[in-house]
Design a protein around this motif. Sequence first.
Motif, mmCIF file in Angstrom:
data_model
loop_
_atom_site.group_PDB
_atom_site.id
_atom_site.type_symbol
_atom_site.label_atom_id
_atom_site.label_comp_id
_atom_site.label_asym_id
_atom_site.label_seq_id
_atom_site.Cartn_x
_atom_site.Cartn_y
_atom_site.Cartn_z
ATOM 1 N N ARG A 1 -2.992 -2.935 33.753
ATOM 2 C CA ARG A 1 -2.520 -2.601 32.401
ATOM 3 C C ARG A 1 -3.233 -1.332 31.924
ATOM 4 N NH1 ARG A 1 -3.487 -4.508 26.877
ATOM 5 N NH2 ARG A 1 -1.491 -4.684 25.782
ATOM 6 N N PRO A 2 -2.509 -0.219 31.764
ATOM 7 C CA PRO A 2 -3.174 1.036 31.397
ATOM 8 C C PRO A 2 -3.945 0.945 30.084
ATOM 9 C CG PRO A 2 -0.909 1.437 32.109
ATOM 10 C CD PRO A 2 -1.057 -0.040 31.968
ATOM 11 N N GLN A 3 -3.435 0.153 29.130
ATOM 12 C CA GLN A 3 -4.102 0.036 27.833
ATOM 13 C C GLN A 3 -5.476 -0.627 27.947
ATOM 14 O OE1 GLN A 3 -1.080 -0.847 28.625
ATOM 15 N NE2 GLN A 3 0.438 -0.266 27.084
ATOM 16 N N GLY B 1 -0.166 1.673 35.817
ATOM 17 C CA GLY B 1 -1.612 1.795 36.008
ATOM 18 C C GLY B 1 -2.105 3.173 35.629
ATOM 19 N N ILE B 2 -3.197 3.590 36.271
ATOM 20 C CA ILE B 2 -3.803 4.888 35.958
ATOM 21 C C ILE B 2 -4.197 5.586 37.264
ATOM 22 C CG2 ILE B 2 -4.725 4.092 33.744
ATOM 23 C CD1 ILE B 2 -7.513 4.013 35.118
ATOM 24 N N THR B 3 -4.374 6.899 37.140
ATOM 25 C CA THR B 3 -4.954 7.702 38.215
ATOM 26 C C THR B 3 -6.260 8.299 37.702
ATOM 27 O OG1 THR B 3 -2.780 8.250 39.147
ATOM 28 C CG2 THR B 3 -4.633 9.661 39.758
ATOM 29 N N LEU B 4 -7.334 8.059 38.409
ATOM 30 C CA LEU B 4 -8.657 8.568 38.036
ATOM 31 C C LEU B 4 -9.086 9.590 39.080
ATOM 32 C CD1 LEU B 4 -11.407 8.517 36.496
ATOM 33 C CD2 LEU B 4 -12.044 6.591 37.959
ATOM 34 N N ARG C 1 -2.502 8.028 32.562
ATOM 35 C CA ARG C 1 -1.713 6.795 32.625
ATOM 36 C C ARG C 1 -0.373 7.079 33.305
ATOM 37 N NH1 ARG C 1 -2.385 3.748 26.744
ATOM 38 N NH2 ARG C 1 -4.651 4.020 26.540
ATOM 39 N N SER C 2 0.168 6.046 33.921
ATOM 40 C CA SER C 2 1.462 6.213 34.586
ATOM 41 C C SER C 2 2.217 4.885 34.551
ATOM 42 C CB SER C 2 1.270 6.673 36.033
ATOM 43 O OG SER C 2 2.512 6.761 36.697
ATOM 44 N N ALA C 3 3.533 4.985 34.418
ATOM 45 C CA ALA C 3 4.355 3.774 34.410
ATOM 46 C C ALA C 3 4.558 3.230 35.815
ATOM 47 C CB ALA C 3 5.704 4.059 33.762
#
Length: 284
Positions: free
Chosen positions: A232-234, A162-165, A261-263
């Motif tokens: 999905r980060p993309q 996912g992602i970190t915002l 982005r992060s795995a």
Amino acid sequence: MSSDNTPQGESGEPQPLRKDEPAAQAAPGPSAVPSAGPGAAEEEQTGRQRLAAGLWPPRVSRAQLIVALLLFVLGLGLAIQVRSNSDSSAPLRGARQEDLVRILDELDGRTTRLEDEKQRLDDQRKELESSSNQAEEARRQTVEKERQLGILAGTVAAQGPGITLRITDPQGHVQSDQLLDTLQELRAAGAEAIQINGVRVVASSFFSDEGGGVSIDGKKITQPYEFKVIGRPQDLEPALNIPGGVVQTLEKEQAAVAVARSAKIVVDALRAAKQPDYARSSSP
């Protein structure tokens, strides 16, 4: 023989002139130009002059005024509608080609996810129909479904890509409605689990402004606001960076926005399962 031109009678003596006879016959002069009458003046008017005379001053009836007013109102309404439609598509019309391609990829990604979900449900149905031990298969699927619903309801922890915002708002201009818009954009991009400053966000979560900060489900949080999002980060990151989207809106409020982005994203804030007061299962 006298050269005098005085008329003579039969006796050769001069005869006096009669008063009713002219002394001399006037010599014919150049031909006189006939005077132009009113009819000739009308013939001299050109077609343009006659058209102008027929159009001005205007002769407008009451019915024509009403029709003209109705047509004006109709035209004004159409112009407002066209302008409104143009304004709604203005961000995309001014977007760069790379941004349009990214938006198209995001839509394709959503379509792919829906098709995958449909295929997965079809596979489950086939397994139930073909399994020799349908009861065991149904139990396994029930456990899996319970786990998925627990993630959506926030009652179990979750992890995944996912992602970190991170939103830093030193001026304090970011309000609850802008954080809610950010949440909705992430959900539309396929976010499956979201945590904001240690508060698990679910379908029933609500946002409100409270004393220099924002409250989520009655719990006050302060900036910097950190979103941990599993998905999905993309798909998630481009959804935030589209022209006129979340990042641009927050930057207009002088807020700093960072997306990474992060795995592996861990969403471990939990919510207590709430027993419904009135709703009951309709299954036998």
